[in-house]
Enzyme design. Structure first.
Site, mmCIF file in Angstrom:
data_model
loop_
_atom_site.group_PDB
_atom_site.id
_atom_site.type_symbol
_atom_site.label_atom_id
_atom_site.label_comp_id
_atom_site.label_asym_id
_atom_site.label_seq_id
_atom_site.Cartn_x
_atom_site.Cartn_y
_atom_site.Cartn_z
ATOM 1 N N ARG A 1 81.344 37.827 142.650
ATOM 2 C CA ARG A 1 82.704 38.048 142.128
ATOM 3 C C ARG A 1 83.680 36.980 142.605
ATOM 4 N NH1 ARG A 1 86.302 43.294 143.618
ATOM 5 N NH2 ARG A 1 87.706 41.917 144.731
ATOM 6 N N ASP B 1 91.500 45.662 140.638
ATOM 7 C CA ASP B 1 91.194 44.937 141.871
ATOM 8 C C ASP B 1 92.449 44.471 142.596
ATOM 9 O OD1 ASP B 1 88.433 45.215 141.650
ATOM 10 O OD2 ASP B 1 88.224 43.371 140.476
ATOM 11 N N HIS C 1 89.729 51.726 139.446
ATOM 12 C CA HIS C 1 90.707 50.899 140.153
ATOM 13 C C HIS C 1 91.005 49.618 139.394
ATOM 14 C CE1 HIS C 1 86.854 49.162 141.097
ATOM 15 N NE2 HIS C 1 87.463 48.036 141.470
ATOM 16 N N HIS D 1 88.780 49.698 136.129
ATOM 17 C CA HIS D 1 87.328 49.679 135.934
ATOM 18 C C HIS D 1 86.620 50.525 136.976
ATOM 19 C CE1 HIS D 1 88.230 46.295 138.607
ATOM 20 N NE2 HIS D 1 87.007 46.435 139.088
HETATM 21 C C1 OGA Z 1 84.191 44.769 141.430
HETATM 22 C C2 OGA Z 1 83.750 46.056 140.827
HETATM 23 C C3 OGA Z 1 82.011 47.000 139.464
HETATM 24 C C4 OGA Z 1 80.528 46.976 139.387
HETATM 25 O O1 OGA Z 1 83.327 43.951 141.779
HETATM 26 O O2 OGA Z 1 85.405 44.565 141.512
HETATM 27 O O3 OGA Z 1 84.533 46.949 140.713
HETATM 28 O O4 OGA Z 1 79.982 47.609 138.440
HETATM 29 N N1 OGA Z 1 82.485 46.083 140.410
HETATM 30 O O5 OGA Z 1 79.894 46.377 140.258
HETATM 31 MN MN MN Z 2 86.592 46.173 141.195
#
Ligand code: OGA
Ligand code: MN
Length: 299
Positions: free
Chosen positions: A290, A122, A120, A275
């Site tokens: 985050r 974000d 995805h 990602h």
């Molecule tokens: C996010 C995500 C990936 C991870 O926090 O947006 O996709 O490896 N995390 O935690």
């Molecule tokens: Mn993410």
């Protein structure tokens, strides 16, 4: 003096930090070595970081001992911060920080346990999706927990002609709830969304091929996590094309695998990349903070 010019002069007067930008071995990414984000970053250093972010799409700032306040302040230099719809997982006193964690305390998940179990970008389900996100490692498992990044500029550049023709000029719908309750990780758990939360995540429509507003390059902007259908095509055709686009986007040569090191701060561009969280065994603790920076409406 305006607030902006005061802020500028503060950054200008800061002592210059020397640091190195080293491209990583994967498809995208660079390491930032020798910069301490707990100290002031002056305008010249900031401009180098900004440029590197546009060129490499994901920056790995090693060994950052920063507080939530410092992460928020650094993130704000790139734009307005977005507050996640899952209010229960925001850090107390810091609503701009989403806790990404599989840790359960007193029978309750302390954070979003399965952020990113499908590829995805974000907040692509918002009218104004995210420009970029920063994750700061707080606790890492001794095994697993890698994050993968795929280059969507390259995915577009290499796209077979027939697929290009099929999607050029078309749009697709994105929805937060598309795969909300599907499970992949062990002990997966997601709260039921309230009516108010659901109202914040109504389906949106974005171009399938977007132009990056800062580097000018085109990028594919669909992902298995949030994209639900191509507008104006019959369901089966839409499904078929999306499946092919997803497979093409995440070919091996198009990926950087981030293996987390203690105190890494990773800042990626959601306009250039998708990602995926690969997950870790559920008995191992993983926790990251985050921040999410708002971007422009895709065009
Ligand atoms: C996010 C995500 C990936 C991870 O926090 O947006 O996709 O490896 N995390 O935690
Ligand atoms: Mn993410």
């Amino acid at each position: 003096m305006s607030a902006a010019s005061i802020a500028l002069s503060v950054h200008d007067s800061a002592q210059q930090q020397t640091f190195e930008i080293r491209p990583l071995a994967g498809a995208v990414g660079a390491e930032i070595i020798g910069l301490d984000l707990s100290l002031p970053v002056n305008d010249e250093a900031f401009a180098r970081i900004h440029r590197a972010h546009l060129d490499h799409h994901v920056l790995v700032f090693r060994n950052q001992h920063i507080t939530p306040e410092q992460q928020v302040a650094f993130s704000r230099r790139f734009g307005v911060l977005q507050v996640h719809v899952l209010k229960q997982f925001l850090l107390a006193g810091h609503p701009e920080i989403l806790i990404v964690s599989n840790i359960v305390e007193n029978g309750q998940n302390i954070g979003l346990g399965d952020a990113g179990k499908f590829w995805h970008s974000d907040l692509s389900y918002k009218e104004l999706p995210s420009l970029g996100s920063m994750l700061h490692a707080q606790e890492l498992p001794r095994e697993g927990g890698d994050t993968l990044f795929a280059d969507m500029h390259k995915a577009w550049d290499d796209l077979p002609e027939a697929l290009r023709k099929a999607v050029e000029g078309r749009s697709a719908a994105h929805s937060y709830t598309a795969r909300y309750s599907e499970t992949k990780f062990e002990s997966n758990w997601r709260p039921t969304l309230t009516a108010e939360q659901l109202a914040q995540v109504q389906e949106v429509i974005h171009p399938i091929v977007r132009t990056h507003p800062e580097n000018g390059r085109k990028a594919l902007f669909v992902s298995e996590g949030f994209t639900t259908r191509i507008i104006g095509l019959p369901e089966d055709e839409s499904r078929q094309i999306l499946t092919e686009l997803y497979a093409h986007s995440v070919l091996e040569h198009n990926i950087y695998r981030h293996q987390w090191q203690p105190r890494d701060l990773v800042f990626w561009d959601n306009r250039s990349l998708i990602h995926l969280a690969t997950g870790c065994p559920s008995h191992l603790r993983r926790k990251l903070y985050r921040t999410t920076i708002q971007g422009d409406a895709p065009f």
